[in-house]
Design an enzyme around this catalytic site. Sequence first.
Site, PDB file in Angstrom:
ATOM      1  N   ARG A  72       0.888  -1.047   0.121  1.00  0.00           N
ATOM      2  CA  ARG A  72       0.020  -0.100   0.017  1.00  0.00           C
ATOM      3  C   ARG A  72       0.870   1.174  -0.115  1.00  0.00           C
ATOM      4  NH1 ARG A  72      -2.448  -4.001   2.919  1.00  0.00           N
ATOM      5  NH2 ARG A  72      -1.328  -3.308   4.780  1.00  0.00           N
ATOM      6  N   GLU A  80       4.893  -6.944  14.134  1.00  0.00           N
ATOM      7  CA  GLU A  80       4.046  -7.164  15.549  1.00  0.00           C
ATOM      8  C   GLU A  80       3.315  -8.586  15.695  1.00  0.00           C
ATOM      9  OE1 GLU A  80       0.110  -4.967  17.490  1.00  0.00           O
ATOM     10  OE2 GLU A  80       0.803  -4.332  15.398  1.00  0.00           O
TER      11      GLU A  80
END
Length: 177
Positions: A61, A98
């Site tokens: 993105r 994460e």
Amino acid sequence: MSIELLDKAIRRVPDFPKPGILFYDVTGIFINPDAFKYCIDRMEALYKFERLDGICGVESRGFLLAAPLAERLGIPLVLIRKKGKLPGDTYCCKFALEYGTSEIEVHKADVKKDSRYLVVDDLIATGGTLSAVKKLLEMAGASVAEFFGVIGLPELNYEKTLFPTKVTTLIQYSEKI
């Protein structure tokens, strides 16, 4: 367009990619021409007077945000890709996410020594990906002028991870559901 309209374009997906996580999906920006234009216009206003030698777009993105800005500013676009996606000689960096680990690469020929790059991604969470991009650029003798993300999740302490490099976001959220 205002920040409120941008906020409405960003989808919230609870319990993705795992229970307890609220995922902020920027694809709603790309299907809303006004929201997408707002992002690119804001980026152009932020960086049109900065001394930048190029823009690094982070897969995938980040490409969609970095490409129109690079064209507007008339500077090179450098793609930061997942390992194994670039055919030439690359610099590679492994890093923690994460939710796991990953590796990213950049073509050695695309990064110029002593150059300053704006690094663009859609969302900045822990700062792990962008920290790895910084390492890639430093391997080439270049530097990060600034990090940019449409969305920032400051509770995940990305500013601490990316310090002392400046971080700019258009909107910030709490990750909690």
